[in-house]
Design a protein around this motif. Structure first.
Motif, PDB file in Angstrom:
ATOM      1  N   ARG A 104      50.813  48.652  46.069  1.00 46.28           N
ATOM      2  CA  ARG A 104      51.543  46.885  45.837  1.00 46.28           C
ATOM      3  C   ARG A 104      51.079  45.762  45.924  1.00 46.28           C
ATOM      4  N   ILE A 105      50.236  45.879  45.771  1.00 44.64           N
ATOM      5  CA  ILE A 105      49.145  44.442  46.263  1.00 44.64           C
ATOM      6  C   ILE A 105      48.465  43.864  44.473  1.00 44.64           C
ATOM      7  N   PRO A 106      49.249  42.852  44.407  1.00 44.28           N
ATOM      8  CA  PRO A 106      49.387  41.895  42.936  1.00 44.28           C
ATOM      9  C   PRO A 106      47.562  41.920  42.780  1.00 44.28           C
ATOM     10  N   ARG A 107      47.548  42.421  41.555  1.00 45.75           N
ATOM     11  CA  ARG A 107      46.110  42.085  41.117  1.00 45.75           C
ATOM     12  C   ARG A 107      45.504  40.544  41.707  1.00 45.75           C
ATOM     13  N   GLY A 138      40.879  50.006  44.029  1.00 49.58           N
ATOM     14  CA  GLY A 138      42.362  49.590  43.315  1.00 49.58           C
ATOM     15  C   GLY A 138      43.204  50.465  43.390  1.00 49.58           C
ATOM     16  N   GLU A 139      42.557  51.596  42.783  1.00 57.32           N
ATOM     17  CA  GLU A 139      44.170  52.509  43.006  1.00 57.32           C
ATOM     18  C   GLU A 139      45.476  52.611  44.115  1.00 57.32           C
ATOM     19  N   LEU A 140      44.236  51.997  45.184  1.00 53.58           N
ATOM     20  CA  LEU A 140      45.126  53.091  46.183  1.00 53.58           C
ATOM     21  C   LEU A 140      46.046  51.440  46.431  1.00 53.58           C
ATOM     22  N   LEU A 141      45.036  50.475  46.302  1.00 56.52           N
ATOM     23  CA  LEU A 141      45.827  49.324  46.768  1.00 56.52           C
ATOM     24  C   LEU A 141      46.474  48.379  45.166  1.00 56.52           C
ATOM     25  N   GLU A 142      46.982  49.357  44.308  1.00 58.24           N
ATOM     26  CA  GLU A 142      47.970  49.292  43.226  1.00 58.24           C
ATOM     27  C   GLU A 142      49.154  49.444  44.135  1.00 58.24           C
ATOM     28  N   ALA A 149      39.394  41.187  49.038  1.00 58.90           N
ATOM     29  CA  ALA A 149      40.770  42.538  49.184  1.00 58.90           C
ATOM     30  C   ALA A 149      40.004  43.881  48.481  1.00 58.90           C
ATOM     31  N   LEU A 150      39.809  43.776  47.596  1.00 58.95           N
ATOM     32  CA  LEU A 150      39.094  45.337  47.030  1.00 58.95           C
ATOM     33  C   LEU A 150      38.368  45.369  47.471  1.00 58.95           C
ATOM     34  N   ASP A 151      36.484  44.744  47.612  1.00 60.57           N
ATOM     35  CA  ASP A 151      35.780  45.220  48.633  1.00 60.57           C
ATOM     36  C   ASP A 151      35.465  45.146  49.863  1.00 60.57           C
ATOM     37  N   VAL A 152      36.499  44.608  50.939  1.00 58.51           N
ATOM     38  CA  VAL A 152      36.852  45.360  52.077  1.00 58.51           C
ATOM     39  C   VAL A 152      37.463  46.923  51.819  1.00 58.51           C
ATOM     40  N   ALA A 153      38.622  47.196  51.218  1.00 60.96           N
ATOM     41  CA  ALA A 153      38.819  48.405  50.639  1.00 60.96           C
ATOM     42  C   ALA A 153      37.702  48.952  50.184  1.00 60.96           C
ATOM     43  N   ALA A 154      37.132  48.714  49.416  1.00 59.37           N
ATOM     44  CA  ALA A 154      35.716  49.804  49.007  1.00 59.37           C
ATOM     45  C   ALA A 154      35.181  50.188  49.921  1.00 59.37           C
ATOM     46  N   GLU A 155      34.563  49.337  50.333  1.00 63.18           N
ATOM     47  CA  GLU A 155      33.096  49.175  51.417  1.00 63.18           C
ATOM     48  C   GLU A 155      33.142  50.344  52.088  1.00 63.18           C
ATOM     49  N   PRO A 156      34.055  51.203  52.825  1.00 60.79           N
ATOM     50  CA  PRO A 156      33.879  52.432  53.253  1.00 60.79           C
ATOM     51  C   PRO A 156      33.169  54.522  52.037  1.00 60.79           C
ATOM     52  N   LEU A 157      33.281  53.988  50.879  1.00 65.35           N
ATOM     53  CA  LEU A 157      33.069  54.047  49.692  1.00 65.35           C
ATOM     54  C   LEU A 157      31.389  53.954  49.635  1.00 65.35           C
ATOM     55  N   VAL A 158      31.115  52.770  49.720  1.00 62.81           N
ATOM     56  CA  VAL A 158      29.855  51.854  48.789  1.00 62.81           C
ATOM     57  C   VAL A 158      28.843  52.976  50.613  1.00 62.81           C
TER      58      VAL A 158
END
Lengths: 298, 300
Positions: free
Chosen positions: A200-203, A193-197, A170-179
């Motif tokens: 409320r997506i549990p770590r 991670g800040e956005l997922l936090e 999930a974290l990499d899915v959300a981070a991919e556009p920036l990468v």
């Protein structure tokens, strides 16, 4: 298609040794350039700008998204062919820091409109412009590479459903556009991670592939992915449809923060509360041709 | 920006002995006008010269007809279409392994010089294929030397490229095995002892070790089971993004094309039916054949 026409013309030039053939094929080539075929319904408003007279649709530098007399028709060759009009004569204008809410019953073409703006659908007639680095880009004329550049730098899109990639967490899915923008993986993961936090997506879920997530969790990962880049233009297709009350409010806050930093937002929000929180103007769409569920057929 | 690879009018007709014996179109079930766009199977026009075939070309089976395409650095182009649509032939024409009846495949090399891979000395073409280009075959056994160890297969490219120190070549080979998720302790094993998925990953390592700029992939996930396929796709995605490689790949699996490629080219009967952004072509297909393809897929 343009490349194909060029190759055909080039082949003709090669094949025809004599001067007449050369002239003929060159004439054919320039004819193709001049008369770019435009199918579909005649647009009631302003005619789309041809290649030669490149008139800008507006002089206001704040306008980020502009749509003029846009129509979209799906032609299904396997069913007849069946011709399904999805959008007819839609016009809109969204300035930086503004949010336009698209409303209408299911099948009115709301998603189709967003897909047209994202370059996922070809426009049948009319024109849509997105501002990229100060210049308005006409989507009907944009090459695939231009649309790719638009998506990379300018457009953020939250679709109705998250398209999951096997084995990617999930974290990499959300981070991919920036990468893919060239940021370092660490920096991108921190922003995601800040956005997922906040959503409320549990770590403990961050490293898992979202294919096993619930509908609401997937949608929140999708929101994080769409907003992580701070895009100047956001296209949101029912981002809050399957969220609980607290997450709806968070999503609305995120959208308002994006507006505050100057993003232009075009969104579909079925939820009245969210719509009232974020929208500055609304555009109502009505189904064409008896209200068939075009979004599903497309 | 100029493209890395630009092909124009690539045409290949496979000459059949029967077509050479009789110049006239054969009669029988194969002859006659090509079937309509949706009648299947209708991949190839009838043997012999037909209206579809450009004049001045030999009779036979047209495998590729006037295909044009461009690939830029860092871009992945997918060629999709059913079996027999000319995808693999096109890939072989692009890299010059098969000589075209007409057309060019212009590659801009590392020095910025344009090389027509269709019209270059074989020595130079082979040198390019070992250094700046790569070709990953559908069957890894075709792209690997099965008689030497896995490590030797990878290091071979480096030695051919001028590496003179055995220890450095060996270290590079080990690093690449690790990168494609093959345990380094299998470095000295024969590829014969590898599984199908490992062989395909080994072939990818072999093709990437020399730092190519453009790689051709022929059905990279063909014949692999889904879990191995997912792992390989993941690897390819990361390698392509990390190395800013340009890739031309063929696949009959539209989901693979969607996952890996930026743009796709839909082929049928040797011709380009439709091309554009991957998601646009798959989500809003214009041509009847593309609509047939996308609607025939189980899940996209």
């Amino acid at each position: 298609m343009g490349l194909g026409a060029f190759a055909a013309a080039a082949a003709l030039v090669q094949a025809a040794g004599d001067e007449t053939g050369r002239l003929e094929s060159l004439a054919l080539w320039s004819f193709r350039r001049a008369a770019k075929p435009r199918l579909g319904l005649p647009c009631a408003g302003r005619q789309p700008a041809g290649r030669k007279e490149k008139k800008m649709p507006t002089t206001d530098p704040q306008v980020m998204v502009k749509v003029c007399a846009l129509s979209k028709t799906f032609t299904l060759h396997l069913a007849g062919p069946a011709v399904l009009p999805a959008l007819r004569d839609v016009s809109l204008e969204v300035r930086a820091g503004e949010c336009l809410a698209v409303v209408g019953p299911s099948g009115a073409g709301k998603s189709t409109l967003l897909r047209c703006l994202f370059g996922n659908c070809r426009l049948t007639s009319g024109e849509a412009w997105i501002r990229r680095r100060g210049r308005l880009i006409a989507l009907s004329q944009a090459s695939p590479r231009t649309v790719m550049a638009l998506r990379e730098t300018t457009l953020g899109y939250v679709s109705q459903f998250l398209r999951v990639i096997p084995r990617v967490g999930a974290l990499d899915v959300a981070a991919e556009p920036l990468v893919s923008l060239g940021r370092s993986p660490e920096e991108a993961r921190a922003a995601a991670g800040e956005l997922l936090e906040r959503l409320r997506i549990p770590r403990r879920l961050w490293t898992l592939a979202p294919s096993t997530f619930s509908g609401g969790e997937k949608q929140r990962v999708n929101i994080a992915r769409g907003l992580v880049k701070s895009s100047p233009v956001l296209l949101l297709d029912e981002p809050t449809a399957s969220l609980d009350a607290a997450n709806k409010r968070t999503a609305a806050e995120l959208i308002n923060e994006a507006k505050a930093r100057g993003a232009a937002v075009v969104g579909v929000f079925h939820d009245r509360e969210v719509r009232d929180m974020v929208a500055d103007q609304t555009l109502e769409l009505r189904p064409i041709g008896g209200g068939r569920p075009l979004e599903e057929l497309a | 920006m100029k493209p890395l690879l630009a092909a124009h009018g690539l045409t290949k007709i496979f000459r059949s002995p029967s077509a050479e014996q009789s110049a006239e179109p054969t009669t029988g079930p194969l002859a006659g006008p090509p079937a309509g766009p949706l009648d299947r199977p209708s991949d190839w026009p009838a043997t012999g010269p037909s209206a579809e075939q450009p004049a001045g070309l030999p009779a036979g089976q047209p495998a590729c007809l006037e295909v044009a395409l461009e690939v830029h650095a860092g871009e992945v182009l997918g060629l999709v279409g059913e079996s027999g649509s000319g995808k693999s032939t096109l890939l072989n024409l692009l890299c010059g392994a098969v000589k075209a009846d007409a057309g060019q495949s212009l590659y801009r090399d590392a020095l910025g010089l344009e090389v027509d891979l269709q019209n270059v000395e074989e020595v130079d073409r082979r040198r390019l294929m070992r250094s700046e280009l790569g070709f990953v075959r559908q069957n890894p056994r075709d792209g690997l030397n099965m008689n030497v160890s896995a490590g030797a297969n990878v290091a071979e490219r480096l030695l051919a490229g001028g590496e003179r120190r055995y220890d450095r070549a060996r270290a590079a080979a080990a690093a690449w095995l690790e990168r494609v998720e093959i345990p380094v302790r299998r470095l000295d094993d024969s590829p014969e002892t590898y599984s199908g998925g490992m062989l395909q990953r080994l072939q990818i390592a072999k093709n990437l070790v020399a730092g190519p700029r453009l790689v051709f992939l022929d059905e990279p996930t063909g014949g692999l089971d889904v879990s191995v396929q997912a792992r390989l796709l993941d690897l390819l995605r990361n390698l392509v993004a990390g190395l800013r490689l340009a890739v031309v790949l063929t696949t009959h699996d539209l989901a693979v094309a969607r996952l890996l490629s930026h743009r796709i080219l839909v082929m049928k009967g040797g011709r380009t039916v439709e091309s554009g952004l991957t998601d646009q072509v798959l989500d809003d297909p214009q041509a009847p054949y593309t609509q047939l393809l996308t609607s025939s897929t189980l899940s996209l």
